[in-house]
Enzyme design. Structure first.
Site, mmCIF file in Angstrom:
data_model
loop_
_atom_site.group_PDB
_atom_site.id
_atom_site.type_symbol
_atom_site.label_atom_id
_atom_site.label_comp_id
_atom_site.label_asym_id
_atom_site.label_seq_id
_atom_site.Cartn_x
_atom_site.Cartn_y
_atom_site.Cartn_z
ATOM 1 C CG HIS A 169 -4.248 -4.623 36.227
ATOM 2 N ND1 HIS A 169 -4.420 -3.400 36.253
ATOM 3 C CD2 HIS A 169 -4.664 -4.949 34.737
ATOM 4 C CE1 HIS A 169 -4.534 -2.938 35.026
ATOM 5 N NE2 HIS A 169 -4.886 -3.797 33.997
ATOM 6 C CE LYS B 18 -3.263 -4.405 42.701
ATOM 7 N NZ LYS B 18 -3.735 -4.438 41.408
ATOM 8 C CE1 TYR C 276 -2.954 -0.100 42.751
ATOM 9 C CE2 TYR C 276 -3.878 1.983 42.363
ATOM 10 C CZ TYR C 276 -3.007 1.038 41.978
ATOM 11 O OH TYR C 276 -2.789 0.802 40.557
ATOM 12 C CG ASP D 14 -6.201 -2.815 31.121
ATOM 13 O OD1 ASP D 14 -5.338 -3.755 31.453
ATOM 14 O OD2 ASP D 14 -6.661 -1.979 31.804
#
Length: 207
Positions: free
Chosen positions: A62, A72, A132, A168
């Site tokens: 992503h 991130k 995260y 995905d």
């Protein structure tokens, strides 16, 4: 903590120092100042996410449009994952390169990835829990994916039959995403991070 650059520009591995005694342990798993010193600009904290995955699940790859992109900072608080960073920035010296780092609840390492990089991971254990921090809030209008099993990327996932989400599994290949103009540009990434202020946000009127 120790912070070392990965082979993909803009990605770093963070190795914390754990202090243990019979009561348990303590560590600093994120330091605003130390990360900013290594990266060259601070990480704005806009959102925190957590995912729990069964063994063999692959999530990603992503990424978000730049600007503003989405940096991130990820760590695994339970179990283990192979965390993967892929450079999708057209024009980057490391375009198409990927690197994986094992994150687990033993060494308690973390990975930082800058704007414009794609992120994914494979759960190596059941109930693998990834936490995260993100520099921007989720915005589906600017979020994209590339197929994690694209042979042109050649990511070596440590599982024979990865479990993918419907999103995905339907993601375009790297070549398709590039042809469709979905990939971020390296020059846009460089301009964006160069304009970030001391709080990780660009000055008003920019971006």
């Amino acid at each position: 903590m120790k912070i070392r650059p990965l082979s993909v520009e803009g990605a770093f591995e963070i190795i914390p120092q754990q202090h243990g005694d019979p009561r348990g342990l303590f560590m600093e798993w994120y330091r605003f100042d130390r990360l900013a010193e290594a990266v060259g600009h601070p990480l704005r904290l806009a959102q925190a996410n957590m995912s729990v995955s069964a063994r063999g699940v692959v999530r990603g790859l992503h990424f978000a449009d730049v600007p503003p992109g989405q940096a991130k900072y990820a760590t695994c608080v339970r179990g283990a994952v192979l965390d993967v960073v892929v450079d999708l920035r057209v024009g980057s010296p490391t375009f198409g390169r990927w690197e994986g780092v094992r994150l687990d609840d033993v060494d308690r390492r973390a990975v930082y990835l800058s704007e414009g990089l794609a992120h994914g991971f494979c759960a190596l254990t059941d109930d693998a829990t990834l936490s995260y921090l993100c520099s921007t809030a989720y915005n589906p209008a600017v979020e994209h994916s590339v197929h994690p099993l694209d042979p042109d990327l050649g990511v070596e996932w440590p599982v024979e039959q990865p479990q993918l989400s419907a999103r995905d599994a339907a993601a375009p290949t790297l070549a398709q995403a590039r042809a469709d103009g979905l990939l971020p540009r390296y020059d846009a990434y460089r301009a964006w991070v160069a304009g970030l202020g001391p709080d990780g946000v660009p000055p008003p009127g920019e971006g």
